[in-house]
Design a protein around this motif. Sequence first.
Motif, PDB file in Angstrom:
ATOM      1  N   VAL A  21      38.637  25.743 -58.553  1.00 50.74           N
ATOM      2  CA  VAL A  21      38.946  27.172 -58.661  1.00 50.74           C
ATOM      3  C   VAL A  21      39.295  27.526 -60.109  1.00 50.74           C
ATOM      4  O   VAL A  21      38.874  28.576 -60.624  1.00 50.74           O
ATOM      5  CB  VAL A  21      40.102  27.550 -57.713  1.00 50.74           C
ATOM      6  CG1 VAL A  21      40.527  28.998 -57.935  1.00 50.74           C
ATOM      7  CG2 VAL A  21      39.689  27.339 -56.262  1.00 50.74           C
ATOM      8  N   ALA A  22      40.038  26.639 -60.768  1.00 46.00           N
ATOM      9  CA  ALA A  22      40.403  26.875 -62.170  1.00 46.00           C
ATOM     10  C   ALA A  22      39.167  26.869 -63.064  1.00 46.00           C
ATOM     11  O   ALA A  22      39.049  27.687 -63.995  1.00 46.00           O
ATOM     12  CB  ALA A  22      41.395  25.815 -62.636  1.00 46.00           C
ATOM     13  N   ALA A  23      38.226  25.961 -62.778  1.00 46.68           N
ATOM     14  CA  ALA A  23      36.986  25.911 -63.553  1.00 46.68           C
ATOM     15  C   ALA A  23      36.182  27.186 -63.350  1.00 46.68           C
ATOM     16  O   ALA A  23      35.611  27.739 -64.298  1.00 46.68           O
ATOM     17  CB  ALA A  23      36.167  24.692 -63.138  1.00 46.68           C
ATOM     18  N   ALA A  24      36.143  27.670 -62.106  1.00 47.78           N
ATOM     19  CA  ALA A  24      35.425  28.908 -61.805  1.00 47.78           C
ATOM     20  C   ALA A  24      36.053  30.082 -62.552  1.00 47.78           C
ATOM     21  O   ALA A  24      35.339  30.952 -63.083  1.00 47.78           O
ATOM     22  CB  ALA A  24      35.433  29.158 -60.300  1.00 47.78           C
ATOM     23  N   ALA A  25      37.372  30.110 -62.613  1.00 52.87           N
ATOM     24  CA  ALA A  25      38.071  31.192 -63.309  1.00 52.87           C
ATOM     25  C   ALA A  25      37.738  31.191 -64.798  1.00 52.87           C
ATOM     26  O   ALA A  25      37.519  32.252 -65.404  1.00 52.87           O
ATOM     27  CB  ALA A  25      39.580  31.056 -63.103  1.00 52.87           C
ATOM     28  N   LYS A  26      37.683  30.008 -65.377  1.00 53.51           N
ATOM     29  CA  LYS A  26      37.378  29.913 -66.811  1.00 53.51           C
ATOM     30  C   LYS A  26      35.945  30.353 -67.091  1.00 53.51           C
ATOM     31  O   LYS A  26      35.671  31.063 -68.060  1.00 53.51           O
ATOM     32  CB  LYS A  26      37.600  28.489 -67.302  1.00 53.51           C
ATOM     33  CG  LYS A  26      37.443  28.349 -68.810  1.00 53.51           C
ATOM     34  CD  LYS A  26      37.923  26.999 -69.305  1.00 53.51           C
ATOM     35  CE  LYS A  26      37.874  26.943 -70.835  1.00 53.51           C
ATOM     36  NZ  LYS A  26      38.360  25.636 -71.356  1.00 53.51           N
ATOM     37  N   LEU A  27      35.013  29.922 -66.240  1.00 55.51           N
ATOM     38  CA  LEU A  27      33.619  30.323 -66.412  1.00 55.51           C
ATOM     39  C   LEU A  27      33.474  31.835 -66.300  1.00 55.51           C
ATOM     40  O   LEU A  27      32.788  32.472 -67.106  1.00 55.51           O
ATOM     41  CB  LEU A  27      32.746  29.620 -65.359  1.00 55.51           C
ATOM     42  CG  LEU A  27      32.529  28.125 -65.549  1.00 55.51           C
ATOM     43  CD1 LEU A  27      31.980  27.501 -64.269  1.00 55.51           C
ATOM     44  CD2 LEU A  27      31.567  27.868 -66.719  1.00 55.51           C
ATOM     45  N   GLY A  42      32.151  35.015 -69.021  1.00 55.31           N
ATOM     46  CA  GLY A  42      30.940  35.752 -68.701  1.00 55.31           C
ATOM     47  C   GLY A  42      29.873  34.941 -68.000  1.00 55.31           C
ATOM     48  O   GLY A  42      28.712  35.349 -67.945  1.00 55.31           O
ATOM     49  N   VAL A  43      30.263  33.793 -67.428  1.00 54.52           N
ATOM     50  CA  VAL A  43      29.326  32.930 -66.712  1.00 54.52           C
ATOM     51  C   VAL A  43      29.604  33.009 -65.212  1.00 54.52           C
ATOM     52  O   VAL A  43      30.749  32.829 -64.784  1.00 54.52           O
ATOM     53  CB  VAL A  43      29.441  31.452 -67.166  1.00 54.52           C
ATOM     54  CG1 VAL A  43      28.483  30.561 -66.369  1.00 54.52           C
ATOM     55  CG2 VAL A  43      29.172  31.328 -68.653  1.00 54.52           C
ATOM     56  N   GLN A  44      28.581  33.289 -64.418  1.00 51.77           N
ATOM     57  CA  GLN A  44      28.761  33.316 -62.958  1.00 51.77           C
ATOM     58  C   GLN A  44      29.035  31.897 -62.476  1.00 51.77           C
ATOM     59  O   GLN A  44      28.224  31.003 -62.676  1.00 51.77           O
ATOM     60  CB  GLN A  44      27.506  33.856 -62.275  1.00 51.77           C
ATOM     61  CG  GLN A  44      27.634  33.963 -60.759  1.00 51.77           C
ATOM     62  CD  GLN A  44      26.398  34.583 -60.119  1.00 51.77           C
ATOM     63  OE1 GLN A  44      25.844  35.537 -60.644  1.00 51.77           O
ATOM     64  NE2 GLN A  44      25.963  34.028 -58.988  1.00 51.77           N
ATOM     65  N   ALA A  62      23.898  30.745 -63.183  1.00 55.46           N
ATOM     66  CA  ALA A  62      25.114  30.326 -62.480  1.00 55.46           C
ATOM     67  C   ALA A  62      25.382  28.861 -62.819  1.00 55.46           C
ATOM     68  O   ALA A  62      24.444  28.074 -63.014  1.00 55.46           O
ATOM     69  CB  ALA A  62      24.964  30.510 -60.979  1.00 55.46           C
ATOM     70  N   ALA A  63      26.652  28.503 -62.861  1.00 55.58           N
ATOM     71  CA  ALA A  63      27.018  27.156 -63.297  1.00 55.58           C
ATOM     72  C   ALA A  63      27.001  26.125 -62.190  1.00 55.58           C
ATOM     73  O   ALA A  63      26.832  24.931 -62.450  1.00 55.58           O
ATOM     74  CB  ALA A  63      28.412  27.185 -63.926  1.00 55.58           C
ATOM     75  N   MET A  64      27.173  26.562 -60.928  1.00 62.10           N
ATOM     76  CA  MET A  64      27.270  25.613 -59.815  1.00 62.10           C
ATOM     77  C   MET A  64      26.490  26.105 -58.600  1.00 62.10           C
ATOM     78  O   MET A  64      26.339  27.306 -58.398  1.00 62.10           O
ATOM     79  CB  MET A  64      28.736  25.375 -59.438  1.00 62.10           C
ATOM     80  CG  MET A  64      29.540  24.620 -60.481  1.00 62.10           C
ATOM     81  SD  MET A  64      31.298  24.415 -60.007  1.00 62.10           S
ATOM     82  CE  MET A  64      31.965  26.030 -60.444  1.00 62.10           C
TER      83      MET A  64
END
Length: 438
Positions: A187-193, A197-199, A280-282
């Motif tokens: 969740v923290a990684a998603a917040a940083k992305l 500006g990265v989905q 998207a990153a993931m």
Amino acid sequence: MPLRTSRSRRARLSVLTAGTASLALLATACGGSGTGSSAAPDNFDYLSVTENTTVKTTLGSLSKGACKTANDALPLKVETVPQASLDQKLQLLAGQDALPVQFAAGNAPALTQQLAKSGKVADLEAKLTELGVRDQLEPAAVSTIKALYGGELQVLPYEYNIEGIFYNKELFEKNGLKVPGTWDELVAAAAKLESKGVQPFSASGQQGWPLTRLISGYLYRSLGPDALQKVADGKAKLTDPEYVKAAEEVAALGEKGYFGKGVGSIDYDTAMNQFLTGEAAMLYMGSWALANISDDEQNKIGAENTGFMPFPAVSGGKGSVDQYPSNVGLGITLASKSFDQKTGDWVSCIAKNYGSTALEDHGSISGFKVNTEVQDANEVTTQVRDTISASKQNVLWFEALFSTKATTLSQQNAAGLVSGSTSPEQFMQTVQDALAAP
């Protein structure tokens, strides 16, 4: 080596995500416990489904190669029916005591279990042991089969998929991120992305199951590998607080915008494309996505920049990150009546050679061991293969043990869960009500 298209992979996956067919077996189809008089088959008859071409093509290759001796004694003969007609066809043949030597198991495990109970399906555990090839099945695949088929080895794993999170290595490195080991870290990684500006995630809300897989992933990590079996057994309900918690966590990802805009209208191809083009990153997905990842025309970020990680741990949870959600596609089984020495020769040869042939010729990962050196298309394919070989206990997906109605409602309401139009409590109540319905 060429890999199969994503469309053929998705056709196989539809067996697992779109619900199951009616199981109204006629009493005449499975009555009694006898198997009928034994009759030596004239051919190695194989009833397949039209949508799946890999198994029959691989068997054809074996019949001309490693299994030529078995084929000379008992020639391979393939018949296909549309997947939607499979259950009806099997019921008809069972009623006539005319099941083929080998056949695609029913769309729902319950059909094969019923056929086995009536003595019409071969005892594969015993047969493979007698033939000395029981060890040719990957332990993880066997674990998955037994979880689906009431603790019995009732089908062979002609295909095998594990699920996890594919991620963009370059985006992770650019944003100073390491592979998350826990849900909080994810969740923290998603917040940083998102802040950069990265989905964070790509998912198909139109299909629904890529989102519900996140719910079951959380449940398995927080409550343990028997979390959904307890629901199926009536020992727990999806409306229990600890189960609703999983839906709340996934809903929160949507509330924060981590799936991007309009997730409910995103189809499978678009979700895959978002990830493979770096939007998207993931991407939570199964190993069937390796076909897309290995396709340079589709994968614009490059296979070398594509990583794979397990669903992360939940702090204080009872599950383990090495328990991968998995499936065996549409399992294949054999009739007891026609399982003679010649059939045994075929089965022995398949057990020893199918894994290598399917991987080398089609890029398809099966639940059979690979006994020859096969050059993988890329590093991530090797990683997934090694993960499968090392895995000892796997889990199922959210709807694996659900009724058809509950499966449909689960997938139809998943987009609403992450868009905020359906609350976590409402979502779980809707599915639980469907499970409780007669």
